[in-house]
Design a protein around this motif. Structure first.
Motif, short mmCIF file in Angstrom:
data_model
loop_
_atom_site.label_atom_id
_atom_site.label_comp_id
_atom_site.label_asym_id
_atom_site.label_seq_id
_atom_site.Cartn_x
_atom_site.Cartn_y
_atom_site.Cartn_z
N GLU A 1 0.83 -1.20 0.00
CA GLU A 1 0.00 0.00 0.00
C GLU A 1 0.87 1.26 0.00
OE1 GLU A 1 -2.98 0.00 3.07
OE2 GLU A 1 -3.48 2.10 2.68
N ALA B 1 2.16 1.80 -3.41
CA ALA B 1 1.09 2.35 -4.26
C ALA B 1 0.96 3.86 -4.03
CB ALA B 1 -0.22 1.64 -3.97
N HIS C 1 -1.00 5.25 -10.96
CA HIS C 1 -2.14 4.91 -10.12
C HIS C 1 -2.37 3.41 -10.12
CE1 HIS C 1 -3.38 9.09 -9.32
NE2 HIS C 1 -2.75 9.30 -10.47
N SER C 2 -1.54 2.70 -9.41
CA SER C 2 -1.73 1.26 -9.26
C SER C 2 -2.38 1.02 -7.91
CB SER C 2 -0.39 0.53 -9.31
OG SER C 2 0.15 0.59 -10.61
N SER C 3 -3.27 0.05 -7.85
CA SER C 3 -3.86 -0.30 -6.57
C SER C 3 -2.90 -1.24 -5.84
CB SER C 3 -5.20 -0.98 -6.76
OG SER C 3 -5.00 -2.27 -7.29
N THR C 4 -3.17 -1.43 -4.55
CA THR C 4 -2.33 -2.33 -3.76
C THR C 4 -2.28 -3.72 -4.39
OG1 THR C 4 -3.00 -1.08 -1.83
CG2 THR C 4 -1.98 -3.20 -1.42
N ARG C 5 -3.38 -4.15 -4.97
CA ARG C 5 -3.42 -5.47 -5.60
C ARG C 5 -2.60 -5.53 -6.88
NH1 ARG C 5 -8.26 -5.92 -7.47
NH2 ARG C 5 -9.10 -4.04 -6.53
N GLN C 6 -2.30 -4.37 -7.43
CA GLN C 6 -1.52 -4.33 -8.66
C GLN C 6 -0.02 -4.19 -8.40
OE1 GLN C 6 -3.82 -1.16 -10.31
NE2 GLN C 6 -4.97 -2.52 -11.68
N LEU D 1 4.93 -3.44 -17.32
CA LEU D 1 5.33 -3.99 -16.02
C LEU D 1 6.41 -3.06 -15.49
CD1 LEU D 1 5.55 -7.76 -17.03
CD2 LEU D 1 3.75 -6.69 -15.66
N ASP E 1 -0.41 -5.22 -14.48
CA ASP E 1 -1.72 -5.85 -14.65
C ASP E 1 -1.91 -6.99 -13.65
OD1 ASP E 1 -4.09 -6.37 -16.63
OD2 ASP E 1 -3.17 -8.32 -16.24
N GLU E 2 -3.12 -7.11 -13.11
CA GLU E 2 -3.33 -8.12 -12.07
C GLU E 2 -3.18 -9.56 -12.54
OE1 GLU E 2 -6.57 -5.70 -9.80
OE2 GLU E 2 -6.55 -7.76 -9.06
N THR E 3 -3.57 -9.83 -13.77
CA THR E 3 -3.40 -11.20 -14.28
C THR E 3 -1.91 -11.54 -14.33
OG1 THR E 3 -5.34 -10.89 -15.64
CG2 THR E 3 -3.96 -12.78 -16.15
N ALA E 4 -1.13 -10.60 -14.84
CA ALA E 4 0.31 -10.81 -14.90
C ALA E 4 0.87 -10.99 -13.49
CB ALA E 4 0.99 -9.64 -15.60
#
Lengths: 502, 502
Positions: free
Chosen positions: A183, A186, A195-200, A335, A356-359
């Motif tokens: 976090e 981020a 602007h990446s979220s913590t999950r990203q 990335l 990206d979250e999938t990556a």
């Protein structure tokens, strides 16, 4: 034995430690030999006039260090400590041909950096004999100066997380990384327009580990990756290891050649584009916002992921901020790799990937099976350090220091090298500058030796090219060299380089 | 705002922290909304009757935490902190098809453990509703009990290395690992009959990282690796990731079937043999010295390297010591993997490989390009901890605790499960026991649910087989469960399992 032991009661070294050290000395100098009995702890204590527990403690330490053997209820004896290594040496040659066994693209991976290691050692030896004071001015390490490592503040944060949350944080952590630190990263990236979220965001064991995970996930042997030419030498090594072919795109004064990039991407269908847009390693060049947009557009057009190495993002000293390519990435194609090692200290093995979250799910799974997880407590300590504002303050301090150092470097180059055959870059941040020679018929090796003979070490250009040296060039890093020595080093450089018109 | 802030001067929480926490509360509860101005620090300080620097410190922390924006010379305002995540959420779908982009054998690596994650979650939910007290007795984690983590002693060692040698140890370390720790490991291995020199040992980020390096270096997609069946679940995942085919060799009561091994090695020419001879995961079985010799001979005969996983080597409670296969390895055929994580705590991400020097050079180069180096200061702290004798003492303490726990587990199994359809192993050390059901027509899933319904969690057998479940079995780990609960858990287990003749 007691007559061989002199206790200095005025010393700051505890008595038990004095006994320990003295016994080690006696063993190493073979006054005490393997198998020889030590006096019983009570006996020695009486003779020395110290408490028995003191001798006991010394014997315990000697035992732990492998200097003595001890059997309950019997005498301690001097241990044959050297046996260890010689046993290993005596073993027969391996039944396995490890070179044939090795499946990586580079079976003798030492080769990847053997030339580098050997040349570096040779130049270092040469430099030491230069006769100047100081003998060696070392412009090679791309690291912050250890004099500025914020050890005390950091240690306090480490101590606090151990004291307050050690039990909880010493279990297995999240393979994606400690969430509060993700976090923080981020939030920090927001300052750079990302602007990446913590999950990203996922945390890695430094930037190198991030690059390694990305290469493992997204390249196969025989595939191709675009790099700037020159580029980060360890990315070249990583590619060799993976059997990946590099497609070098020439660096101009402002950034990599986009026309060439477009052509290469169209013709060669690379798996990745690897770029260092800020304070590029090794040249120190920062690309413009416009260039970044154009690069992103090319990558989007051909759907090639960009690996953006922002390893020195925080270390900008001059001029207007240029935001990372990632800040413009609306399509999850970039990335972004970052690290704390180049601002705090290399020993903090903490970097990250924003993407990206999938990556990130793929990279996290890869990390899980590669090392389960990083150290939560290390990540929590760093988080505390950052949350207290120390990181921000430290960055400000580093800016003050390195802005001056960079100015000194540039002024010295102006002073000593103007009018010679040498050109150089004018970095807006980071630790490295790039010197190259236009025209002339010089040998890189010869010039490197001349420079070393002046007691100066630089990073040879050839280490940074995937396809062999392109002309004569070298990198100087001001990370670990103080102002006076930067000036002196560049003065010496000037003496070692062929003069002539630029 | 000041009327919303109540300072408690008797509290142990510092005043600035009280202000910080209260403002965060006000922001989170939307009493203070984004864009709203905070009072100037001087104003608020006067109103609260505190020092201005106290308010300043609170504002700094709020800024660092991302709760307020602040412009020099102007008011601080409440920041729209939620934007961060929602921005990420709003981004368009990625232009890259990351599944197609991914080159690892398992492009959706989440699949490797998705089933595991989902089933575990389902069983956990079921267990929580069991109505017993305590609700959940969790026999799944293979970790030492955090109540016994030697946090205080370890913290002191960490503090000391920071204080005394921080500046030096926070630079880049040796990719092979901190030499004094490698020397300690060499000395420690001698106690287990392994005579490796310091040069024949490299330090890794835990045992998983060691296995990952070995798989990367010595296997290619499509190649084959021998494993015991069942085996360590994360080794199965690692193999899937590398596209490696596993050749499972059945575990008998004493160890893996050597006749089958010989046949498979002759027929299939595997790249590696992976074995866990001590307190095998998951079964807890320890193979005999004679079995180890025979296994080594087979591997030597076919020149197949053995990967010996000694992850719980130190955790022997009963019976005579059986020395590692590595101790008999005169031909450099065994790569021995060890770790500190299972004795101290998982958070110490430090393991090692002992093996042939050529192999270690390859693995070290691989580690260098994968993560440059581990953390020297972490390794130095561990070294200090060990050299002081703490590690040795901690092992003794763990032996006392877990010997009793293992006895309680075995006695409880005898008491509650004798005469049922369930058989179990009698481990001489480690944390795990293996229960399996002979005969009967039971469904594993059904039995797992029955067990969870009693508030007990076990590790399903299927996670440990590379080729799907072989009958019904599960692992229980006593690592994190105290004696009374071990007994209670096994009592509940008995109630959940079908009764019948063994």
């Amino acid at each position: 034995m007691s007559i061989l032991l002199h206790i200095d009661y005025g010393s700051k070294t505890p008595v038990f430690k004095q006994i320990t050290l003295r016994v080690i000395e006696l063993i190493n100098s073979e006054v005490l030999t393997p198998g020889e009995k030590l006096p019983a702890s009570r006996t020695l204590a009486d003779q020395l006039g110290v408490n028995r527990s003191t001798v006991y403690k010394a014997y315990q330490e000697l035992w732990a260090l492998g200097y003595i053997d001890s059997t309950p209820g019997s005498y301690s004896t001097v241990r044959s400590r050297a046996k260890l290594v010689s046993d290993g040496d005596r073993s027969e040659p391996s039944l396995i041909d490890w070179h044939r066994q090795c499946r990586t693209a580079q079976s003798d991976m030492g080769d990847v950096y053997r030339e580098e290691t050997e040349l570096t050692a040779k130049l270092y030896t040469r430099a030491q004999k230069c006769g100047h004071t100081p003998a060696v001015i070392d412009f090679t390490p791309l690291v912050p100066d250890k004099r500025f490592f914020p050890v005390d503040e950091y240690r306090k944060c480490v101590g606090e997380v151990y004291t307050q949350r050690g039990r909880e944080l010493l279990g297995y952590g999240d393979p994606k990384g400690y969430e509060p630190l993700r976090e923080y990263i981020a939030e920090r990236l927001q300052l750079h327009g990302v602007h990446s979220s913590t999950r990203q965001i996922m945390i890695t064991s430094g930037a190198q580990s991030a690059l390694s995970l990305i290469f493992t996930a997204y390249t196969s042997p025989g595939e191709k990756v675009v790099v700037e030419s020159p580029t980060y030498s360890r990315a070249i090594g990583l590619a060799k290891l993976h059997g990946v072919e590099l497609l070098p795109i020439e660096m101009h004064d402002e950034a990599m050649d986009l026309e060439q990039l477009k052509q290469v991407v169209a013709d060669e269908a690379p798996s990745l584009i690897y770029t260092i847009p800020n304070f590029h390693n090794p040249t120190g060049i920062t690309s413009s916002q416009r260039h970044r947009e154009a690069l992103l557009r090319i990558a989007e057009g051909y759907q090639v992921p960009i690996v953006e190495d922002g390893f020195e993002e925080e270390m900008k000293y001059f001029g207007k901020a240029v935001l990372p390519i990632k800040s413009m990435d609306r399509r999850g194609i970039v990335l972004y790799v970052g690290t704390f090692s180049k601002v705090l200290f290399p020993g903090v093995r903490i970097g990250w990937i924003a993407g990206d979250e999938t990556a990130l799910d793929q990279l996290t799974a890869l990390q899980k099976f590669s090392q389960l997880a990083g150290s939560s407590i290390d990540q929590a300590a760093l988080n505390l350090y950052c949350r207290r504002g120390h990181y921000e303050n430290h960055i400000k301090r580093m800016h003050r220091i390195y802005r001056t150092r960079m100015q000194v470097a540039l002024q010295s180059l102006d002073e000593f090298l103007t009018g010679t055959a040498v050109c150089w870059t004018r970095p807006a941040g980071g630790y490295t500058l790039w010197l190259h020679m236009s025209g002339g018929s010089f040998e890189e090796e010869e010039i490197l030796h001349n420079i070393a003979a002046q007691g100066v070490l630089v990073s040879p250009g050839r280490f940074h090219y995937s396809n062999g040296s392109q002309g004569i060039a070298f990198r100087i890093s001001i990370g670990a060299v103080e102002e006076e020595q930067i000036k002196e080093g560049i003065r010496r450089l000037a003496g070692a380089l062929p003069s002539g018109p630029a």
